[in-house]
Design a protein around this motif. Structure first.
Motif, PDB file in Angstrom:
ATOM      1  N   SER A 121       1.041  -1.145   0.032  1.00 44.44           N
ATOM      2  CA  SER A 121       0.159   0.247   0.219  1.00 44.44           C
ATOM      3  C   SER A 121       1.244   1.486   0.279  1.00 44.44           C
ATOM      4  CB  SER A 121      -1.159  -0.005   1.436  1.00 44.44           C
ATOM      5  OG  SER A 121      -1.609  -1.530   1.493  1.00 44.44           O
ATOM      6  N   ALA A 141      -5.675  -1.108   4.613  1.00 41.56           N
ATOM      7  CA  ALA A 141      -5.561  -2.228   5.924  1.00 41.56           C
ATOM      8  C   ALA A 141      -5.182  -3.319   5.858  1.00 41.56           C
ATOM      9  CB  ALA A 141      -6.484  -3.045   4.005  1.00 41.56           C
ATOM     10  N   GLU A 187      -9.185  -3.050  -3.688  1.00 39.12           N
ATOM     11  CA  GLU A 187      -8.102  -4.436  -3.610  1.00 39.12           C
ATOM     12  C   GLU A 187      -8.866  -5.162  -2.575  1.00 39.12           C
ATOM     13  OE1 GLU A 187      -3.753  -4.855  -2.653  1.00 39.12           O
ATOM     14  OE2 GLU A 187      -4.261  -3.114  -2.532  1.00 39.12           O
ATOM     15  N   GLU A 225      -8.941  -8.609   3.889  1.00 46.71           N
ATOM     16  CA  GLU A 225      -8.531  -7.571   3.767  1.00 46.71           C
ATOM     17  C   GLU A 225      -9.559  -6.815   3.194  1.00 46.71           C
ATOM     18  OE1 GLU A 225      -3.926  -7.891   4.959  1.00 46.71           O
ATOM     19  OE2 GLU A 225      -4.346  -6.797   3.570  1.00 46.71           O
ATOM     20  N   MET A 254     -10.347  -3.143   0.924  1.00 47.67           N
ATOM     21  CA  MET A 254     -10.146  -1.344   0.317  1.00 47.67           C
ATOM     22  C   MET A 254     -10.671  -0.948  -0.688  1.00 47.67           C
ATOM     23  SD  MET A 254      -6.530   0.366   0.971  1.00 47.67           S
ATOM     24  CE  MET A 254      -5.815  -0.237  -0.350  1.00 47.67           C
ATOM     25  N   ASN A 264     -12.672   2.571  -2.912  1.00 49.48           N
ATOM     26  CA  ASN A 264     -12.405   4.289  -2.909  1.00 49.48           C
ATOM     27  C   ASN A 264     -12.681   4.865  -4.517  1.00 49.48           C
ATOM     28  OD1 ASN A 264     -10.405   4.871  -0.788  1.00 49.48           O
ATOM     29  ND2 ASN A 264      -8.927   3.183  -1.722  1.00 49.48           N
ATOM     30  N   ASN A 310     -11.959   0.430   4.278  1.00 47.42           N
ATOM     31  CA  ASN A 310     -10.588  -0.481   4.357  1.00 47.42           C
ATOM     32  C   ASN A 310     -11.813  -0.962   5.380  1.00 47.42           C
ATOM     33  OD1 ASN A 310      -8.621   0.038   6.238  1.00 47.42           O
ATOM     34  ND2 ASN A 310      -8.927   2.284   5.278  1.00 47.42           N
ATOM     35  N   THR A 318     -10.376  -5.359   8.257  1.00 46.57           N
ATOM     36  CA  THR A 318      -9.240  -6.219   8.037  1.00 46.57           C
ATOM     37  C   THR A 318     -10.118  -7.493   8.893  1.00 46.57           C
ATOM     38  OG1 THR A 318      -7.688  -4.944   7.333  1.00 46.57           O
ATOM     39  CG2 THR A 318      -7.092  -6.968   8.905  1.00 46.57           C
ATOM     40  N   PHE A 356     -10.782  -1.155  10.835  1.00 46.98           N
ATOM     41  CA  PHE A 356     -11.508  -0.652  10.111  1.00 46.98           C
ATOM     42  C   PHE A 356     -11.388   1.117   9.966  1.00 46.98           C
ATOM     43  CE2 PHE A 356     -14.851  -0.570  12.665  1.00 46.98           C
ATOM     44  CZ  PHE A 356     -15.654   0.450  12.810  1.00 46.98           C
TER      45      PHE A 356
END
Length: 994
Positions: free
Chosen positions: A120, A144, A676, A717, A719, A721, A737, A739, A841
């Motif tokens: 990331s 994440a 992702e 995980e 994520m 956007n 995000n 996890t 999160f």
């Protein structure tokens, strides 16, 4: 004929050359105004062109009329018509597709789309907006798989957990790489100096760091200068901090009523009602100023920055100050030879406080005692065995001065376009001086404190401690990158060496004068002098290699291998080998995806890797002799001698983490949606744990440290956007995000379960690390409720008819007899949850309207519990209680099952003290306004932005204590005793560029 043809061709080329013009220029980032290296400037319709240098400069021969195509990974491609000008400055805007961005990986860079591991990236400009001391605080909730647990104490660095806790007793520190320098601490880094932060999360991406990669890697790249006009930038933040949440204690009347009920005799409140937390906490100011100057020429660039930060702690007498300076230089000695030097200096002044005693005493101290009266401190110890919390803080002066010099230099030689030799040397030097002075004070009413009681310090004393730390790392790599038609191949090999040394010396004397200009060891009583020293020294030597293969930008392969030799292990186990392999498939490049219009980029990745952990004591496998032990020969006078008092494992070896990672990354809907998703399975083996040994061996602890445990972390995980434009002046962005992580000890292999988290005499331990449970799980008695009547007590029996709690009274807790033996003891403890969250999160929002920009982000944890240790530390009848205990306690006929009757404390460790650790916090809100270009032009200013920001505005939580964010070692994290409260901040600032 052939000769004539060649001649005509040369004449044609010559005339064509004469018809061309020389064009020079610079390609810059539209937002940052900094030059972009490696940009392709192609003449459309030809195979001619040029590439920008490290500063974004280029030179090109162009015909009188031509169209230039300017492209770079991570930026929108632009076409510019050439009209005969001699110079041309071009700005590029960022590409909407985040997968096209270039990110830093171990010992190199790659396009995000080409990476087969889990990484990331966060831009430095996004971090600098927040009023924080370290960049890791600003990362909180943005990535994440990365959990960041902050403390409100000035000068402290947050705990970082990447994809769960993978060790019990070895170090958990994340590796930071700052411009090539490896370190465990980045408290010296000015956030305003950062260009980018890249986080390597899985074993495939961290394996290139071998023994340092088990806990994840954070790579920080600092800013560099750009050629051209001198650029000057200034930014500042000024604000105020307060405790984000305060525990409400009983006032004088509530306290008196509670004690009357607990003791059975009336207690008078008196005329004083002291809020002890109010006495030691305050509204604190903070300010952060940064000035940077950058510029240069085609041959040399520079970046100079100065920073000054002041952060008053919300606890009285606490303040942290830091000055930073950075100078980064790059020189192009020849088109094929470059050198550079990145240096930084940090000076910090940390005025610490005795928070351990102060917080404990502020919680327990009776509110009917004044904090200060008639110029003297109130004598709490006259009334109870508790000190005056204000005096706890003001009685000592604890000052630490740190000077830190960090730097890295490199030489890069590129004899061929596809071959690069690079050598870099980095160093980190720290000088730390701590001085702790404790004032003399008596309890006779003549100095400091009211008469009576037992809180006194009859002799002043001074401790002086000096620490010197030095670390160096030397990397040498050779990189080969070549493209043949549809095949792109790259390989990197190299060596790296690292060494660390630390020396500490401390001295102590009593009766040192109270005047601060006399606080030196030699001014004290020489007959009370004691000295001590400590140190550490270790080294590593490593060989690294990585191969990358790309076919048609569709099929990706990355393989790495690192061999590490560490002096921290015995010779036979000194070397560890850490391989990894990653595969990627860019589906969006396949022919069957060409007809669809949803995904611009869609990539699947899978990887496997193995990394190590050598963060153990350097003498962990060496049996040492303990001196100055008394032994009586034949029952006579004791004689001092030396003896071996511990047993050590001479075959200690690496803790090894093996991880499998699967993921999908995509860009969709014309770049508006980026996403992702990933799955990981991480097993840490050969973990260090204590194993019992027979007492006849003579080991004083009865245990030996050896490799005998395994821990597993599995997780998901996610994520997403989204960013879009409503109109030419309005845009917005939404990101989230999360996890999901499961941590479990999967094999102690004969090891001794770790008992930890002791709280006072009544609760020797509260956590247990054992098979089938998360590391540091709480292990306590199970509360079944409150005995309502005496008959209920006599009726609470085991299967054999034995009364389980015969000594209880109505209003006492009823505990579960787990083993059915008719009594309540440690054998009845049960596992009652873990501090490690099942889900953590982050949510990020943004909105832009013309020159206004609004952003907000929130973070949270779900599925974990915390231990209210301060409530558990209450040990005497006269100790104060929380207001909820005073009002919510059991009384006859109330039927209350959650709070016992008024009591004297000393309750055993139980589920009563365990509370939900769930929370969601509005972490940061910022509103900014950028001044219009016309206004700036009149004022001869390049850019100007003003903003207001608020941090930790509010937290939704169930926990009754100060904060559910409780950093600590894995086996005892999540216990609140004297944690520095989380702070909320309101600040204003300005950014100006010339």
């Amino acid at each position: 004929m052939k000769t004539l043809t060649n001649t005509l061709f040369l004449l044609f080329v010559g005339f064509a050359t004469l018809a061309q013009n020389k064009l020079t220029g610079k390609v810059s980032d539209e937002k940052t105004k900094e030059g972009i290296p490696g940009v392709s400037i192609a003449i459309k319709g030809t195979n001619l062109g040029a590439t920008t240098d490290m500063n974004g400069q280029f030179s090109l021969a162009v015909a009188s009329t031509a169209t230039l195509v300017i492209s770079s990974v991570g930026y929108e491609t632009k076409e510019v018509a050439y009209t005969g000008q001699a110079t041309l400055n071009i700005s590029l805007s960022e590409a909407a597709n985040e997968l096209a961005q270039v990110v830093v990986v171990g010992y190199g860079t790659q396009r995000k789309v080409d990476i087969t591991g889990a990484t990331s990236s966060i831009k430095g400009e996004d971090l600098a907006k927040q009023p924080v001391m370290t960049p890791t605080q600003a990362i909180q909730g943005k990535v994440a798989g990365v959990q960041i647990i902050s403390s409100g104490r000035p000068g402290s660095s947050p705990n970082i957990r990447i994809r769960g806790t993978g060790t019990a007793l070895a170090g958990t520190a994340t590796l930071f790489v700052v411009d090539g320098v490896l370190t465990d601490d980045i408290s010296n880094i000015n956030t305003a100096d950062i260009t980018n932060v890249d986080i390597l999360k899985d074993a495939s991406s961290t394996a290139i760091y071998g023994s340092r990669g088990a806990n994840g890697v954070v790579i920080i790249t600092t800013k560099k200068g750009t050629s051209g006009k001198l650029s000057v930038n200034y930014n500042n933040q000024i604000g105020a901090r307060q405790a984000a949440n305060l525990v409400k204690m009983a006032n004088a009347n509530e306290y008196a009523n509670y004690l009357s009920a607990a003791s059975g005799r009336p207690i008078q409140a008196g005329n004083v009602s002291t809020d002890w937390y109010g006495q030691i906490l305050r509204t604190a100011m903070m300010q952060n100023h940064n000035l940077s100057i950058s510029g240069g020429s085609e041959k040399a660039t520079h970046y100079l920055s100065l920073g000054y930060l002041t952060d008053e702690g919300i606890v009285i007498n606490n303040i942290f100050k830091r000055f930073t300076a950075r100078l980064n230089n790059d020189f192009t000695l020849h088109p094929k030879l470059k050198i550079g030097l990145m240096t930084s200096y940090a000076n910090s002044r940390d005025q610490n406080v005795n928070l351990g005693a102060a917080y404990n005493n502020a919680y327990r101290a009776a509110p009917i005692i004044p904090a200060v009266e008639n110029g003297l401190y109130g004598n709490t110890s006259l009334y109870q065995n508790v000190g005056n919390a204000v005096l706890d803080i003001k009685n000592n002066d604890d000052l630490t001065l740190n000077n830190r010099l960090q730097g890295a230099g490199y030489v890069e030689f590129k004899p061929l376009t596809f071959l690069t030799f690079r050598s870099s040397m980095g160093g980190d030097l720290i000088f730390a001086n701590q001085r702790v002075y404790n004032y003399q004070f008596n309890n006779d009413g003549t100095t400091f404190i009211q008469p009576g009681g037992n809180q006194r310090n009859p002799n002043s004393n001074l401790t002086s401690r000096q620490t010197t730390l030095f670390r160096w790392v030397w990397d040498n790599t050779v990189s080969y990158n070549k493209q043949w038609n549809d095949h792109t191949f790259g390989v990197m090999v190299g060596t790296t060496a690292e060494a660390y040394s630390m020396n500490t010396f401390s001295a102590y004397r009593r009766d040192v004068p109270a005047a601060s200009n006399l606080w030196y060891i030699n001014t004290g009583n020489a007959n009370t002098s004691t000295n001590s020293g400590d140190g550490d020294k270790w080294s590593r030597n490593s060989y690294i290699s990585r191969a990358n293969y790309n076919f048609k930008d569709k099929y990706l392969l990355t393989a790495t291998l690192r061999a590490d030799g560490s002096s921290r292990f015995p010779i036979q186990n000194r070397w560890g080998y850490f391989p990894s392999v990653g595969l990627g498939w860019v589906l969006s490049e396949e022919s069957f995806m060409k007809g669809q219009h949803l995904f611009e980029t869609l990539k699947l990745r899978a990887s496997w890797g193995r990394v190590g952990n050598d963060r153990i004591d350097s003498d962990g496998y060496l049996v040492t002799v303990e001196p100055n032990l008394a032994y009586a020969f034949g029952g006579g006078t004791a004689t001092l001698g030396s003896a071996i008092t511990q047993i050590k494992d001479p075959n200690l070896k690496w803790e090894t983490t093996e991880e499998m990672d699967l993921g999908v990354e995509f860009s969709a809907m014309n770049g508006r949606l980026q996403g992702e998703f990933g799955f990981y399975d991480k097993k840490s083996r050969n973990l260090l744990i204590n194993v019992k040994v027979p007492s006849v061996t003579g080991d004083k602890d009865g245990v030996v440290l050896t490799n005998a445990a395994s821990i597993r972390n599995t997780g998901l995980e996610a994520m997403l956007n989204w960013r879009d434009k409503i109109s030419s002046t309005v845009s917005y962005r939404i990101g989230a995000n999360a996890t999901f992580n499961k941590n479990s000890v999967i094999g102690l292999n004969g090891g001794q379960p770790i008992l930890d988290g002791g709280i006072g005499a009544a609760q020797q331990y509260t956590t247990k690390t054992d098979n089938g449970h998360p590391v540091g799980s709480f292990y306590v008695l199970q509360v079944l409720g409150v005995f309502q009547t005496d008959d209920e007590i006599s009726g609470y029996k085991n299967s054999k008819g034995q009364v389980i709690q015969p000594g209880a009274s109505a209003g006492d807790f009823k505990y579960q007899d787990t083993n059915d033996d008719g009594r309540i003891d440690d054998a009845d403890r049960v596992f009652a949850g873990s501090y490690q969250p099942k889900v953590f999160f982050g949510i990020n929002l943004g909105f832009t309207y013309k020159s206004f920009d609004f952003s907000a982000d929130a973070i949270g944890n779900l599925g974990n519990v915390v231990y209210n240790g301060k409530k558990a530390f209450r040990q005497a009848l006269l100790d104060n209680v929380e207001r909820s205990m005073a009002y919510g306690r059991w009384t006859r006929g109330s039927g209350i099952q959650t709070e016992p009757a008024a009591n004297a404390g000393n309750l055993p460790a139980s589920t009563y003290f365990i509370e939900s650790g769930n929370f969601i916090r509005l972490n940061n809100v910022t509103l900014s306004y950028s001044l219009p270009a016309a206004t700036l032009q009149k004022a001869h200013i390049g850019t100007a932005r003003v903003f207001i920001t608020a941090q930790n505005i509010f937290t939704l939580k169930k926990y009754s204590g100060f904060t559910p964010e409780l950093p600590g070692d894995p086996t005892r994290a999540g216990i609140e005793l004297n944690a520095y409260p989380t702070t909320k901040t309101l600040a204003v600032g300005i950014n100006v560029g010339f």
